[in-house]
Scaffold this motif. Structure first.
Motif, PDB file in Angstrom:
ATOM      1  N   GLU A 157      12.959 -31.262  57.650  1.00  8.75           N
ATOM      2  CA  GLU A 157      12.812 -30.526  56.712  1.00  8.75           C
ATOM      3  C   GLU A 157      14.073 -29.826  56.056  1.00  8.75           C
ATOM      4  N   ARG A 160      15.862 -32.027  53.879  1.00  7.12           N
ATOM      5  CA  ARG A 160      15.091 -32.256  52.334  1.00  7.12           C
ATOM      6  C   ARG A 160      15.488 -31.201  51.578  1.00  7.12           C
ATOM      7  N   GLU A 164      17.433 -31.220  48.243  1.00  6.32           N
ATOM      8  CA  GLU A 164      17.008 -30.371  46.950  1.00  6.32           C
ATOM      9  C   GLU A 164      17.840 -29.493  46.336  1.00  6.32           C
TER      10      GLU A 164
END
Length: 330
Positions: A157, A160, A164
């Motif tokens: 996570e 990610r 982003e």
């Protein structure tokens, strides 16, 4: 103050980092004005890397740090916080949080959570407490007993969020070098924060972690260079890793101090400079709870340390001969 890039990331940190556990009322209260003055003094001394966590004072550290930094140009400093502990309101709670080390009202409880949803929620809550638009570095915080979940859920996570653009770099912070080494081998972290295990008194980080970090292009920030106080002011009653220092460690610290004084160097200066002998080390993190501590930390980091001092420490067996030491006189 010199700045270094963390491993293969694009994040650049000042060699001295402001550790914000102290302004979260670690062990004893710090007033709002004194916390603000500590951050101001660090900034004036050239510090541009500030580290906090939800754990520190049940969010108080993040609140105070964000309040002080919001007036600063956002691109001029690096901010890190941590994930792994979710703060939940505790409406029936009473008393303080000193059982966890912080002199604050126990109005929240901590819940360990290294799930993907927990990580994203933690980052969102930290941004709210900080009142800032982004976090530069997010560390997995003390995943000692949660390594499998941290690897399977929390790290992906964070990766990610990095992809982003929410985070500039991701890392792991703890005082266990073996698990940090495992996480370097099995993930693509940018940085590790190693607390207490690479100091003049404890070089366990050198066995595997630091060489592996250098090989993989992972930056290292070293915390706990004073080992909670013994290397700042060795005397009876001084602490090592937050407990009373054993007699043999106190004697060794006093020997280190005596050698440093013969070379005209405060022990604090040698302790701060020592980790930079290893090429993987990008910075040292020091807890600062007052303007005086912030100013002293910067002055000690920049204090000249002659090469001959390291040589004498090795000759006297106070540090092992194979330990790399800084070569330049600053």
């Amino acid at each position: 103050m010199r700045q270094n890039i963390l491993g293969s990331s694009t994040v650049r940190v000042s060699e001295l980092a402001f550790g914000a556990a102290g302004i979260g009322n670690l062990f004893t209260p710090v007033s709002d004005p004194d916390a603000a003055l500590a951050i101001e003094a660090a900034w004036e001394s050239g510090v541009r890397y500030f580290d906090t966590a939800p754990h520190y004072g049940l969010g108080l550290s993040e609140h105070r740090l964000g309040e002080a930094l919001r007036a600063r140009p956002r691109d001029e400093y690096v901010l890190s916080t941590k994930v792994g502990r979710i703060l939940e309101p505790a409406p029936q709670a009473s008393g303080d949080d000193l059982a966890n080390g912080f002199a604050v009202p126990a109005c929240y409880r901590r819940r360990w959570d290294f799930s993907a949803a927990g990580v994203r929620h933690s980052i969102e809550e930290s941004l709210n407490r900080l009142g800032l638009d982004r976090i530069d570095i997010a560390y997995l915080h003390d995943p000692d007993d949660h390594a499998d979940q941290a690897l399977a859920e929390a790290y992906p996570e964070l990766a990610r969020l990095r992809a982003e653009g929410v985070l500039g770099a991701i890392g792991v912070g703890m005082n266990q070098p073996d698990l940090l080494a495992r996480l370097i081998r099995e993930t693509d972290v940018d940085v590790v924060l190693l607390a207490g295990r690479y100091s003049l008194l404890d070089q366990r980080g050198l066995a595997e972690l630091l060489p592996l970090a250098a090989e993989r292009g992972v930056g290292v920030v070293v915390g706990g260079v004073f080992n909670s106080g013994l290397l700042a002011d060795p005397k009876p009653g001084a602490t090592f890793d937050y407990t009373a220092a054993p007699a043999e460690l106190l004697a060794r610290a006093l020997e280190l101090k005596a050698v440093c004084e013969r070379h005209g160097v405060p022990l604090r200066a040698a302790a701060l400079r020592f980790p930079f002998g290893h090429p993987a080390v990008a910075g040292v993190l020091v807890g600062m709870r007052s303007a005086a501590e912030a100013t002293d930390g910067a002055a000690m980091l920049l204090h000249p340390v002659p090469v001959a001092l390291w040589g004498e420490l090795k000759e006297r067996g106070l540090i092992p001969p194979e330990v790399p030491t800084p070569e330049e006189v600053r």
